[in-house]
Design a protein around this motif. Structure first.
Motif, PDB file in Angstrom:
ATOM      1  N   ARG A 219       0.811  -1.197   0.000  1.00  0.00           N
ATOM      2  CA  ARG A 219       0.000   0.000   0.000  1.00  0.00           C
ATOM      3  C   ARG A 219       0.855   1.262   0.000  1.00  0.00           C
ATOM      4  O   ARG A 219       0.350   2.345  -0.292  1.00  0.00           O
ATOM      5  CB  ARG A 219      -0.905   0.024   1.245  1.00  0.00           C
TER       6      ARG A 219
ATOM      7  N   THR B 126      -1.625   3.873  -1.537  1.00  0.00           N
ATOM      8  CA  THR B 126      -2.374   3.656  -2.789  1.00  0.00           C
ATOM      9  C   THR B 126      -3.892   3.717  -2.578  1.00  0.00           C
ATOM     10  O   THR B 126      -4.633   4.170  -3.462  1.00  0.00           O
ATOM     11  CB  THR B 126      -2.035   2.294  -3.388  1.00  0.00           C
TER      12      THR B 126
ATOM     13  N   ILE C  20      -5.812   6.986  -3.173  1.00  0.00           N
ATOM     14  CA  ILE C  20      -6.001   7.542  -4.525  1.00  0.00           C
ATOM     15  C   ILE C  20      -7.078   6.708  -5.232  1.00  0.00           C
ATOM     16  O   ILE C  20      -6.853   5.549  -5.580  1.00  0.00           O
ATOM     17  CB  ILE C  20      -4.695   7.470  -5.333  1.00  0.00           C
ATOM     18  N   GLU C  21      -8.269   7.278  -5.385  1.00  0.00           N
ATOM     19  CA  GLU C  21      -9.316   6.513  -6.065  1.00  0.00           C
ATOM     20  C   GLU C  21     -10.208   7.401  -6.958  1.00  0.00           C
ATOM     21  O   GLU C  21     -11.394   7.149  -7.117  1.00  0.00           O
ATOM     22  CB  GLU C  21     -10.181   5.766  -5.040  1.00  0.00           C
ATOM     23  N   GLU C  22      -9.589   8.446  -7.533  1.00  0.00           N
ATOM     24  CA  GLU C  22     -10.379   9.333  -8.408  1.00  0.00           C
ATOM     25  C   GLU C  22     -10.724   8.662  -9.738  1.00  0.00           C
ATOM     26  O   GLU C  22     -11.757   8.940 -10.339  1.00  0.00           O
ATOM     27  CB  GLU C  22      -9.612  10.637  -8.688  1.00  0.00           C
ATOM     28  N   VAL C  23      -9.859   7.771 -10.238  1.00  0.00           N
ATOM     29  CA  VAL C  23     -10.103   7.159 -11.557  1.00  0.00           C
ATOM     30  C   VAL C  23     -11.052   5.980 -11.377  1.00  0.00           C
ATOM     31  O   VAL C  23     -10.660   4.851 -11.146  1.00  0.00           O
ATOM     32  CB  VAL C  23      -8.778   6.708 -12.190  1.00  0.00           C
ATOM     33  N   ARG C  24     -12.321   6.292 -11.465  1.00  0.00           N
ATOM     34  CA  ARG C  24     -13.331   5.294 -11.114  1.00  0.00           C
ATOM     35  C   ARG C  24     -14.436   5.310 -12.172  1.00  0.00           C
ATOM     36  O   ARG C  24     -14.767   6.335 -12.747  1.00  0.00           O
ATOM     37  CB  ARG C  24     -13.896   5.658  -9.746  1.00  0.00           C
ATOM     38  N   GLY C  25     -15.070   4.136 -12.399  1.00  0.00           N
ATOM     39  CA  GLY C  25     -16.154   4.059 -13.387  1.00  0.00           C
ATOM     40  C   GLY C  25     -17.475   4.463 -12.807  1.00  0.00           C
ATOM     41  O   GLY C  25     -17.638   4.572 -11.618  1.00  0.00           O
TER      42      GLY C  25
ATOM     43  N   MET D  69     -14.724  -0.910 -12.158  1.00  0.00           N
ATOM     44  CA  MET D  69     -13.875   0.290 -12.115  1.00  0.00           C
ATOM     45  C   MET D  69     -14.067   0.971 -10.754  1.00  0.00           C
ATOM     46  O   MET D  69     -14.857   1.893 -10.634  1.00  0.00           O
ATOM     47  CB  MET D  69     -14.260   1.251 -13.257  1.00  0.00           C
TER      48      MET D  69
ATOM     49  N   GLY E 130     -11.748   2.530  -8.880  1.00  0.00           N
ATOM     50  CA  GLY E 130     -10.852   3.636  -8.568  1.00  0.00           C
ATOM     51  C   GLY E 130      -9.537   3.189  -7.957  1.00  0.00           C
ATOM     52  O   GLY E 130      -8.645   4.003  -7.747  1.00  0.00           O
TER      53      GLY E 130
END
Lengths: 96, 602
Positions: A22, A88, A91-96, B575, B577
Motif C-alpha cells: 500500500r 495507494t 487515490i481513487e479518483e479514476v473510477r467508473g 472500475m 478507482g
C-alpha cells in the motif's frame, strides 16, 4: 535458462510488490525490480545474437530510461506527499 | 434531329417552364398569371392542328442498364393530335374562365401554375410513344388532379376528397404497372410500336392479362364501375378544374389509353367483354344516380361517369374511333356544362339546385349555354352529342343488343336528369336568397366558344375518323330516331319531375322516397367499398404497424440499446478507482494473451 528463471523471478517479485504494497514508495521500488527483470532477459539473450552489442546497447538505453522514469515517478510522489497522500488506497479518483 | 422534328416537344416543355415560372416568381406575376398560363395550351392547339394528318416522332435514351435501355419517345399521330386539340381548347377556355372565377383567391397564382403543369402532363401523356412516358404523364395528371381537388386544402372535405381520388385511382394504376411488367417480360420493350406490331407473336393468355391490366388502369382513371367512387367527391375542387380535369381531359385518358393500345384489345375478346360490361353497367348505373342529385355539380359528375361508360361500351364492341368521337364531343359539351354551372355558382352563390330557380331571367347567356350543353348531352339533333351518341349506340346495338338496349335506357335517364336539373336551376320561381347577377365577359366568352363547339362538332365526325385512319360511320336514321325519341321522352319525364321547384319529389310516397334517397347515395356503394376494401386494408396496415414495425423492428433496435447499456453498467462496477486492482487485471490480461499466443504458435 538460468537467466530466464532469474528474470521471471524478478518480475514475479516486482509484480507481487506492485499489487500488494500500500506504500507508494514500495510500489515504485517494486516497479524498478520488474524493470530489472526485463533488462536481465534482454542482456542475456543478446549474447546469442550474431550482431554484437545490440542487446547491450538497448539494455543501457533501458537503464537510462529507467532512471528518467524514476525521476518523474519520484517527482509525482513528492507532489502526492504534499497532498498528504502516501498510500495507494488514498487515490481513487479514476473510477467508473 | 432537326428542329422541326423536335418541335412537338414544346407542348410539354412550354407549360412546364410556365408552371415553374409561376411557382417561383408568383409574387411578381400576380394578375398576369392566367395570360402567361395560356402559352402551353396555345402551343398544344398549334401542334395539334399541324399534326392532324400525322406528325413527327423521335426518342431519347433515358435510363439504361447495359444493353437494356428505357427510351423516352414521342409520336404525334392523328390520335395524339386530336387529344392535343381537345386539351388545348378546353384548357384555354378554362383558363380564361378562371380569370373571373378565381379572382381574389389566395392561391390565384398557384392555381394557374397547377393548371399549366396539368396541361404539360396531359400533353406528355398523349404524345408519348412508349408506355414509360405515357405512365409518367398518367401519374403526373393524377398528381395535378390531387393537388387541384385539394386546392382549398383548409377545407377538410376537399383534403379528404383529394386523398380519396388519389388512392382510388392508384388501385387502377397498380394494375397498369403490372400490365406494363407483363408486356416487358414478354416482349423486352415498352415501346408502343414494337409491342403493338408484335401482338400476333404473343401467347393469347399474355395478351389478355396485359390488356385487362391496362384496362383496369383506364377504369380507375376514367371512374368506371367499381372504381367510380372518387369522381363525385372530386367535385370539391374549383369548378373550372372539374370542367378541365374531371370532365374533358384526364378522365378521358382511360379511353385514350385503350384506343392507343388497341391491337392488344383487338387480340383479346375477354378484355373487350370486360370493357363492354363495365361500360354498360357504369353508363346505366351512373345515369340513375345522377337523377336524384340535389347538387348541380354532382349531377354533372355522375353524368360524366355515365358518358364515359358509353365510351367504354363502344370500346368494348371494337368501335374505338366512335369512342374517340364521343370523347371529343363530350369534352366540348361537358366542359360547357361544367363552366355554366361554375358561372351559376359564381352568380348565385350556391350549388344546391333547390336554392336556385329562375336563373334564366338573370343569367341569360349562362342559361343559353347550359341549355345547349344539355341538349348535346341528351343527344338531341343537331347538336354534336346527337351524332356521336348515335354512333355509339348504333355500333353497340349491332354487336351486343343487350348492351345497346341498356345504353338506350341510359339515354332516357340522361334526358331526364338533364331536363330536371335545367328546370330546377333556370326555370320556375326564384328560391335563392342572394341577389343573382350574370357573370363578366371573361366567363361568358368561353361559354360561347364551347357552345359553338357543342353545336358544330358533330360535323367533325368524318374528319376525326379520317385522322384516326378509320371509316366514318354513316348515320343510322332508324336508331337515331328511336334514341332521340327516347331521350325526349326522358326529358319530358325529368321536366315534370322538377315541377314546383322540386317539391313534387318530396311529395312522393314513402317507399319511393326511401329508394330515391338510396339512389342519391349511389346505392350505398361508397359505404360498401369502405367496409369491404378500406377497413380491412386499414386493419392490415395497423397490424403491420404494431406487429412488424413496432414490435419486431423497433423491438430489435431498442433491445440492442438496452443490452449494451446493461452490459456497460455491469462492467462499470469493476472500475472501483483502485489503481492496484486495475494493474492486477492488466497482469491477468497479459498472462492470458501470452498463454493464447503460446498455444497458437505451438
Amino acid at each position: 535458462m538460468t537467466s530466464l528463471v532469474l528474470s521471471c523471478t524478478l518480475i514475479g517479485i516486482g509484480l507481487y510488490g506492485v499489487l500488494t504494497r500500500r506504500d507508494l514508495v514500495a510500489v515504485l521500488a517494486s516497479i524498478e525490480v520488474m524493470l530489472g527483470g526485463a533488462q536481465v532477459l534482454l542482456a542475456s539473450y543478446a549474447a546469442g545474437v550474431s550482431v554484437p552489442a545490440v542487446g547491450e546497447g538497448i539494455t543501457v538505453v533501458v537503464l537510462a530510461t529507467g532512471a528518467a522514469e524514476a525521476a518523474i515517478g519520484l517527482a509525482l510522489l513528492v507532489a502526492l506527499v504534499r497532498r498528504n497522500k502516501t498510500r495507494t488506497d488514498q487515490i481513487e479518483e479514476v473510477r467508473g | 434531329m432537326s428542329v422541326l422534328r423536335t418541335l412537338p416537344l414544346v407542348v410539354v416543355f412550354v407549360p412546364v417552364v410556365v408552371a415553374c415560372l409561376l411557382a417561383v416568381g408568383g409574387r411578381f406575376v400576380g394578375r398576369a398569371a392566367p395570360w402567361i398560363a395560356l402559352a402551353g395550351p396555345l402551343f398544344a392547339i398549334g401542334v395539334g392542328t399541324a399534326s392532324l394528318d400525322g406528325g413527327a416522332s423521335g426518342a431519347v435514351r433515358w435510363l439504361g442498364v447495359g444493353e437494356t435501355a428505357v427510351r423516352l419517345g414521342y409520336h404525334v399521330d392523328g390520335l395524339a393530335a386530336i387529344m392535343l386539340l381537345v386539351v388545348g381548347v378546353v384548357s384555354v377556355c378554362v383558363i380564361v374562365f378562371s380569370i373571373g372565377y378565381m379572382r381574389g383567391d389566395r392561391g390565384y397564382v398557384r392555381y394557374f401554375a397547377l393548371i399549366s403543369l396539368f396541361t404539360a402532363a396531359m400533353a406528355g401523356l398523349v404524345i408519348a410513344s412508349d408506355l414509360v412516358g405515357l405512365f409518367l404523364g398518367w401519374e403526373l395528371v393524377g398528381a395535378c388532379s390531387f393537388l387541384l381537388i385539394g386546392f382549398w386544402y383548409e377545407r377538410p372535405e376537399a383534403a379528404e376528397a383529394a386523398r380519396k381520388a388519389f388512392m382510388v385511382t392508384r388501385v387502377g394504376d397498380a394494375a397498369m404497372l403490372v400490365g406494363m411488367a407483363v408486356l416487358w417480360r414478354a416482349t423486352g420493350t415498352l415501346e408502343l410500336d414494337a409491342i403493338l406490331g408484335g401482338v400476333g407473336a404473343l401467347a393469347p393468355s399474355v395478351v389478355t392479362v396485359a390488356a385487362v391490366c391496362l384496362l383496369l388502369g383506364a377504369v380507375g382513371k376514367s371512374a368506371q364501375f367499381p372504381l367510380h367512387i372518387w369522381l363525385p367527391d372530386a367535385m370539391e375542387g374549383p369548378t373550372p378544374v372539374s370542367a378541365l380535369i374531371h370532365a374533358a381531359t384526364m378522365v378521358a385518358a382511360g379511353v385514350f389509353l385503350v384506343a392507343r393500345t388497341w391491337p392488344l384489345f383487338e387480340a383479346s375478346p375477354e378484355a373487350r367483354l370486360i370493357a363492354l360490361v363495365l361500360g354498360t353497367v357504369t353508363a346505366l348505373g351512373a345515369a340513375t344516380i345522377a337523377l336524384p342529385q340535389t347538387d348541380i355539380k354532382k349531377v354533372l359528375a355522375y353524368s360524366t361517369i355515365s358518358q364515359l361508360g358509353f365510351m367504354f361500351a363502344a370500346l368494348g364492341v371494337g368501335a374505338w374511333p366512335v369512342a374517340l368521337f364521343h370523347l371529343v364531343t363530350h369534352a366540348a359539351f361537358k366542359a360547357l356544362l361544367f363552366l355554366s354551372s361554375g358561372s351559376v355558382i359564381h352568380g348565385s352563390g350556391t350549388q344546391d339546385l333547390r336554392e336556385m330557380g329562375d336563373l334564366r331571367s338573370k343569367m341569360p347567356i349562362t342559361a343559353t349555354a347550359w341549355i345547349i350543353g344539355g341538349l348535346a348531352l341528351a343527344g338531341i339533333p343537331p347538336t354534336a352529342g346527337f351524332f356521336s351518341k348515335d354512333e355509339v349506340v348504333a355500333s353497340v346495338l349491332q354487336a351486343a343488343p343487350w348492351a345497346g338496349v341498356a345504353l338506350l335506357a341510359a339515354s332516357v335517364l340522361t334526358g331526364a336528369y338533364v331536363a330536371r336539373a335545367t328546370r330546377l336551376a333556370f326555370f320556375g320561381t326564384a328560391r335563392g336568397a342572394k341577389e343573382v347577377h350574370e357573370s363578366q365577359w371573361t366567363m361568358t366568352l368561353p361559354l360561347l366558344v364551347l357552345a359553338v363547339a357543342a353545336l358544330s362538332l358533330g360535323l367533325a365526325g368524318p374528319m376525326i375518323a379520317r385522322a384516326l385512319g378509320a371509316e366514318s360511320e354513316a348515320l343510322s336514321l332508324g336508331i337515331a330516331a328511336v334514341a332521340v325519341g327516347l331521350a325526349a321522352a326522358g326529358a319530358i319525364g325529368g321536366w315534370l319531375l322538377a315541377a314546383d321547384g322540386g317539391r313534387r319529389e318530396q311529395a312522393l310516397p314513402p317507399a319511393f322516397a326511401r329508394m330515391w334517397g338510396m339512389v342519391r347515395n349511389g346505392y350505398g356503394f361508397d359505404t360498401l367499398a369502405t367496409n369491404v376494401a378500406v377497413r380491412p386494408i386499414a386493419k392490415l396496415a395497423r397490424f403491420i404497424d404494431e406487429a412488424v414495425d413496432r414490435a419486431a423492428i423497433d423491438g430489435f433496435v431498442e433491445g440492442l440499446a438496452v443490452a449494451v447499456r446493461r452490459a456497460g453498467a455491469l462492467l462499470a462496477g469493476t472500475m472501483n478507482g483502485d489503481g492496484q486492482s486495475y494493474t492486477a487485471l492488466l497482469a491477468v490480461g497479459v498472462i492470458v494473451l501470452l498463454a493464447v499466443t503460446v498455444w497458437l504458435v505451438r
